[in-house]
Design a protein around this motif. Structure first.
Motif: not given
Ligand code: HSE
Length: 329
Positions: A87-102
């Motif tokens: 909940a604090a950083t969203g990681e590592p999921a945030l990096t995974h999701i940015r990468r996939a969407l991007g």
């Protein structure tokens, strides 16, 4: 449609079970990763073989391969991001999701962390790339509340959202009320039965419910609010006496999330409710009441957590993406 699953805890296993049991859905597993290994095969992977391997070796694939290899391979149409929530950083999921969407891939997630940290940014990225970001499983487990807001009730103005958004707290309050257990006894029971998180602080201090409220508020009103904007009181200070006092008035106590821009309200707190109130539900159930201009009040209730229940929400998102965007391969 080719699916890559990152994360093989309870939710990831539930998704693989459904993929294995329902091949007629046309969802082909081409990548799967846990925290120490990964397996990629563009020709398709048998989900049951992955589950068996995980059970026997505690790894789903080859050691030395990882989620990053799956993202690099591009051998998927939809990324299913179900790694544990931070909940604090969203990681590592945030990096995974940015990468996939991007890189032009659709994303389905049950992970509340990235949504709490960067909902607006991720929606914009998905829009720019012409792909979908779906997150039904982040709120209310099996309950299709995000679909209700964004599809079934589209065209309504939403006045407020009120809900029981944390199954662990609801279980604790139900047991304290029904059996007179102390908070500590009920929490110990919830942990023993596997309802509470490994660190139940997020549950009992109202943080998990507040994150879900943020996701609902941003979905309904595009407010761009974060966890810091929510006034939060948990149930960790609640006594059996408080529940007894409520019971004397034919009432009980539930942890309620409330959002209403019209009333400047974004709050999670224990509330005294009449026993006949629609949000007085039992055990690990969740419920969400949507107050709208056209449909009036709509209340959805169901299982708020669980492996297969959460998989139900993920499969619904996957199939709605397939119907909208992708030709079956
Ligand atoms: N810990 C959560 C709950 C799990 O008890 O509701 C589902 O998000």
């Amino acid at each position: 449609m080719r699916i890559a699953v990152l994360g093989l805890g309870a939710v990831g296993k539930g998704v693989l079970r459904v993929l294995g049991e329902k091949p007629e859905l046309g969802l082909v597993l081409t990548g799967v990763a846990d925290s120490t290994s990964a397996w990629i095969d563009p020709a398709g992977i048998d989900p049951q073989t992955v589950l068996d391997r995980k059970c026997e070796t505690n790894r789903c694939g080859s050691e030395g391969r990882s989620a990053a290899d799956i993202l690099d391979s591009g051998a998927y149409d939809v990324l299913v991001e179900v790694t544990p929530t931070n909940a604090a950083t969203g990681e590592p999921a945030l990096t995974h999701i940015r990468r996939a969407l991007g890189t032009g891939h659709h994303v389905v997630t049950s992970n509340k962390g990235p949504l709490a940290a960067a909902h607006t940014e991720l929606e914009e990225l998905a829009r720019e790339q012409g792909v979908a970001l779906r997150y039904e499983a982040t709120v209310g487990g099996a309950i299709p509340v995000i679909h209700a807001i964004t599809r079934g009730l589209i065209g309504n103005k939403f006045h407020s959202i009120t809900g029981v958004l944390n199954g662990t707290c609801n279980y604790i309050l139900t047991r304290m009320d029904d059996e007179g257990l102390t908070y500590e006894q009920a929490l110990a029971e919830a942990r023993q039965l596997g309802y509470a998180e490994a660190d139940p602080t997020y549950d009992v201090r109202g943080i998990d419910a507040a994150i879900k409220l943020v996701i609902l508020a941003n979905t309904c009103w595009n407010l761009g609010v974060t966890l810091d904007d929510v006034s939060i009181t948990g149930i960790d200070g609640l006594t059996v006496d408080a529940l007894r006092l409520a019971a004397d008035q034919d009432c009980t106590i539930r942890l309620i999330g409330e959002a209403s821009p019209e009333r400047g309200l974004l709050r999670v707190a224990p509330r005294v409710l009449p026993r006949s109130h629609p949000l007085v539900i039992e055990g690990t159930l969740n419920a969400v009441m949507l107050s709208t201009d056209l449909a009036g009040e709509v209340t959805l209730m169901g299982r708020g957590a669980g492996s297969i229940e959460t998989a139900s929400a993920i499969i619904g998102d996957l199939l709605s993406i397939r119907d909208r965007f992708v030709e079956c391969r």
